[in-house]
Design a protein around this motif. Structure first.
Motif, mmCIF file in Angstrom:
data_model
loop_
_atom_site.group_PDB
_atom_site.id
_atom_site.type_symbol
_atom_site.label_atom_id
_atom_site.label_comp_id
_atom_site.label_asym_id
_atom_site.label_seq_id
_atom_site.Cartn_x
_atom_site.Cartn_y
_atom_site.Cartn_z
ATOM 1 N N ARG A 28 -9.448 1.142 5.096
ATOM 2 C CA ARG A 28 -9.710 2.056 3.989
ATOM 3 C C ARG A 28 -8.418 2.220 3.193
ATOM 4 N N TYR A 29 -8.543 2.141 1.899
ATOM 5 C CA TYR A 29 -7.389 2.347 1.016
ATOM 6 C C TYR A 29 -7.633 3.625 0.233
ATOM 7 N N ASP A 30 -6.817 4.635 0.495
ATOM 8 C CA ASP A 30 -6.983 5.960 -0.092
ATOM 9 C C ASP A 30 -6.228 6.045 -1.415
ATOM 10 N N PHE B 125 0.827 -1.208 0.000
ATOM 11 C CA PHE B 125 0.000 0.000 0.000
ATOM 12 C C PHE B 125 0.865 1.264 0.000
ATOM 13 N N ASP C 230 -0.764 4.345 2.300
ATOM 14 C CA ASP C 230 -2.108 4.832 1.982
ATOM 15 C C ASP C 230 -3.195 3.980 2.623
ATOM 16 N N LEU C 231 -2.825 3.126 3.572
ATOM 17 C CA LEU C 231 -3.778 2.234 4.219
ATOM 18 C C LEU C 231 -4.169 2.798 5.580
ATOM 19 N N ASN D 107 -4.121 6.196 10.515
ATOM 20 C CA ASN D 107 -3.266 5.792 9.401
ATOM 21 C C ASN D 107 -2.367 4.650 9.857
#
Length: 760
Positions: free
Chosen positions: A713-715, A63, A669-670, A665
């Motif tokens: 959540r993966y942004d 990620f 990005d995970l 966080n």
């Protein structure tokens, strides 16, 4: 056998086989070590920037994390296997899927440490240092990097003095002294220094100094006079051109309107200080549409804010592919103070044909594919209007089960036609021209939709809408629909569905053929974008049928008389209030706590015994109480073990939903989350069928369903992919199990939701 053989070839390839002599494969960072320091928001912000300067993703980064890798760096395997091949297929595989090794030489930790140290100095840690060490692995061809950050002492501002500014500019500085970005005691931060220079530049340009720029003034700092403090002087340069030292005023305004970029206007007309140039017998758009968004006016002092607002509004209309503002002095004499404006607008393409394919995963637990085919016509009637006509169709099936293990299994498909037009202004009599924060709009829409649930019913819905939207400030938004007309008709039912209606008089009433003439107003408040702990609050008030009923009263009918009709069909009469509140607290630079509340009530009277089905409330699903499927909770303590009734009658007139979510966080990005959800819906009145459905204040608390859960959540920056696992803790009805945790079987008290975006 080809695929297993290729996979074996890739896995057997050494990840360090092609590492050049004297270099190493970078496999990630060790956790950054920080020296002793006092926690603060300023320090956390500095940490974020330091980590960004030091972060480097290794091959197979998880990620995007600089610390963690997947055990399968397939991109590196492919590159090692095919990078030297002359075979065309192998070269294509390498270009498409391969990833060259990330080498220590490329990472260049010395340079990155130097950049990170500059970040410390820019944030006021003038004695801060960043060092690094190379951490060799068992395989000498692999290495990690370990960074150590020592912040040192934080320097703060002692005093700030403004030097050598013209008298009028100096007066503006004194008048706005309270707005300064630099105050005694704040960190000696380069971003704050730049912010103050930019503030002055904007202040001067808003007051006529068109040519002034932020770099026309520079700082002198003395950090030796007071230990740990900086005495500052902001000094205007002495050799600036004369044009930067006096105010400028707007002269003539020329507007060039082009259909294409290379087109040269051949026709024009003028009115006092305005000239409009175009091609053809008339301009392709009425000039007043552009002038309404142009806030600069002849003989007025130049203002940067008005210039920016004009550009944003004209660009934001979507009509033009390019908009250019060119300001030119009237003459070259030193006494000239007039700027002529040439505004060039090039039209965007007039038509857009679009085809959209979506896979919907709705909050009501239904998901499936959708196809939309449409046509957009810009500037449809030379007034900046946008006309949109589309056809749509979709197929959906239901997911999720109730706590009692049942499921409605109500698959469906629908199709319809939608036509709308949006006007970039308020079309309403007696409305005075006012200044708006954004361009107001008037929206008109006609739509027809057919919903078919095989083995149950076929419903046709016709709707018309007229809506105004405006915003007087950056925080408050208004939306008012003086007329929204909807007609709901069950055109076909099966014997199976008829038996459901017969057994449930409440459902029979709420799904009858009915007109819904509505008036709706929505008020939305959003904190300013720079707020650390933002708040979003939206409240909608809707009424239906009251104006019609007043007309009936004028004709001699009673207000509470039932059976009144509109076009030979009954119409709905109700008042509905719904409010939604979200508050975010930033706990640290990596963690947030978000609270959410949603409440609503709908009261029917006069011509309606119950609210139309489409207006009722429900809970459950990906954006509600995530431990339960949609419409599997409520109303009140009511439940049914008849699968054909579940989903259909678990709606209510009153709703209360509360959510609390902690977001953090994890790495790269995970992001992770843990949450608690509670809520239910209730009936306003006892309908004689759904036992326990009526709202009673003394029972409200114990009739709240409760669930908890975790999520990731993966942004992706342009969207957020969300996976939530909800676990039920309590349901408001009898399950045969005593105690607060009354879920009979653990597997039936949980739900998994894959969704896009945050739940609130």
């Amino acid at each position: 056998m080809v695929f297993p053989a290729m996979l074996l070839l890739l896995v057997s390839c050494s990840t360090t086989r092609n590492i050049p002599e004297g270099d190493q494969l970078f496999i990630g960072l060790e956790k950054i070590q920080y020296g002793e320091h006092e926690e603060s928001d300023h320090l956390n912000t500095t940490k974020e920037e330091v980590e960004a300067a030091l972060a480097t993703a290794p091959n197979g980064a998880l990620f995007g994390s600089p610390y963690y890798r997947t055990p399968f760096p397939y991109g590196l395997w492919i590159w090692n296997a095919f990078s030297g091949s002359k075979n065309k297929i192998a070269q294509w595989i390498n270009r498409t899927f391969g990833k060259a090794p990330v080498l220590m030489r490329q990472v260049n930790p010395q340079l990155r440490a130097s950049v990170a140290q500059s970040v410390l100095h820019n944030h006021g840690f003038l004695n801060g240092t960043v060092t690094y060490k190379t951490i060799r692995q068992k395989n000498p061809k692999k290495a990690k990097i370990g960074y150590t950050v020592d912040f040192g002492r934080l320097f703060t501002v002692d005093t700030l003095e403004y030097v050598d500014f013209p008298q009028t500019a100096d007066s503006l500085i004194n008048l706005t002294a309270g707005d300064t970005k630099i105050k005694p005691g704040v960190p000696f931060d380069a971003s704050a220094l730049d912010a103050e220079r930019n503030r002055l530049a904007q202040l001067f340009r808003n007051n006529g100094y068109y040519y002034y720029q932020p770099n026309f003034a520079s700082y002198l700092a003395d950090t030796s006079a007071v230990p740990g403090k900086a005495k500052l002087r902001l000094q205007m340069a002495g050799n600036l051109p004369q044009a930067t030292k006096h105010k400028w005023y707007i002269g003539r305004i020329n507007i060039d309107i082009r259909r294409q970029f290379m087109e040269q206007p051949t026709d024009s007309f003028s009115h006092r200080y305005f000239t409009v140039r175009f091609n053809g017998k008339r301009p392709p758009i009425r000039p007043r549409i552009i002038l309404a968004d142009l806030k600069l006016r002849p003989r007025q002092q130049y203002s940067y804010d008005k210039h920016t607002e004009s550009a944003n509004k004209i660009n934001g209309s979507g009509l033009f592919s390019s908009v250019e503002f060119n300001f030119t002095p009237r003459d070259t004499t030193g006494a000239c103070d007039t700027l002529d404006l040439n505004l060039s607008c090039t039209f965007n393409k007039p038509y857009d044909f679009y085809v959209e394919t979506n896979y919907k995963n709705k909050i009501n637990g239904r998901h499936g594919p959708e196809l939309v085919v449409g046509l957009v016509k810009r500037n449809a009637f030379r007034g900046g209007e946008k006309l949109d006509v589309n056809l749509h169709g979709s197929y959906e099936w239901e997911q999720g089960r109730n706590v009692n293990g049942t499921s409605g299994k109500m698959n469906s498909y629908e199709y319809g036609l939608d036509a709308s037009i949006e006007f970039p202004r308020l079309i309403a009599p007696f409305v005075k021209r006012r200044r708006f924060f954004t361009t107001p709009s008037t929206y008109a829409r006609l739509a027809m939709n057919v919903l078919n649930r095989p083995n149950y019913f076929k419903m046709q819905t016709f709707s018309a809408e007229w809506t105004y939207t405006w915003q007087r400030s950056d925080c408050w938004r208004h939306e008012y629909s003086p007329l929204t007309l909807q007609y709901q008709k069950l055109s076909h039912t099966t014997m199976k569905f008829d038996s459901i209606l017969y057994a449930n008089p409440y459902l029979q009433t709420s799904m009858q053929d009915v007109f819904i003439p509505k008036m709706r107003y929505t008020l939305t408040y959003s904190s300013v974008s720079r707020s650390r702990n933002p708040l979003v609050w939206e409240t909608t008030l809707t009424e239906s049928g009251n104006i019609l009923s007043l007309g009936y009263m004028a004709a001699g009918n009673k207000w509470d008389e039932n059976g009144k009709q509109m076009f030979n069909n009954p119409y709905a009469q109700f008042v509905k209030l719904e409010t939604d509140l979200s508050k975010t607290w930033t706990l640290s630079h990596k963690a947030q706590l978000v609270a959410h509340a949603n409440a609503g009530v709908i009261y029917t009277y006069g011509n309606s015994v119950s609210a139309p089905y489409s207006e009722q409330f429900y809970v459950g699903g990906a954006n509600s109480i995530r431990a339960f499927a949609v419409r599997s909770i409520g109303p009140g303590s009511y439940t049914t073990d008849v699968s054909r009734l579940s989903y259909l009658d678990q709606t209510g007139d009153i709703k209360l939903q509360l959510n609390l979510e902690y977001r953090i966080n994890l790495f790269g990005d995970l992001y992770g989350a843990t949450f608690v959800d509670a809520g239910n819906v209730w009936a306003m009145r006892d309908d004689g069928y759904r036992r326990g459905a009526q709202f009673k204040l003394k029972n409200a608390l114990k009739e709240m369903a409760l669930g908890t859960g975790i999520g990731i959540r993966y942004d992706l920056e342009f969207l957020v992919l969300r996976l939530d696992w909800g676990i039920g803790l309590h349901v408001p009805y009898e399950t045969g199990k005593r105690g607060f945790y009354n879920i009979p079987r653990f597997k039936d008290g949980q739900a998994i939701h894959l969704a896009v975006g945050y739940p609130f």
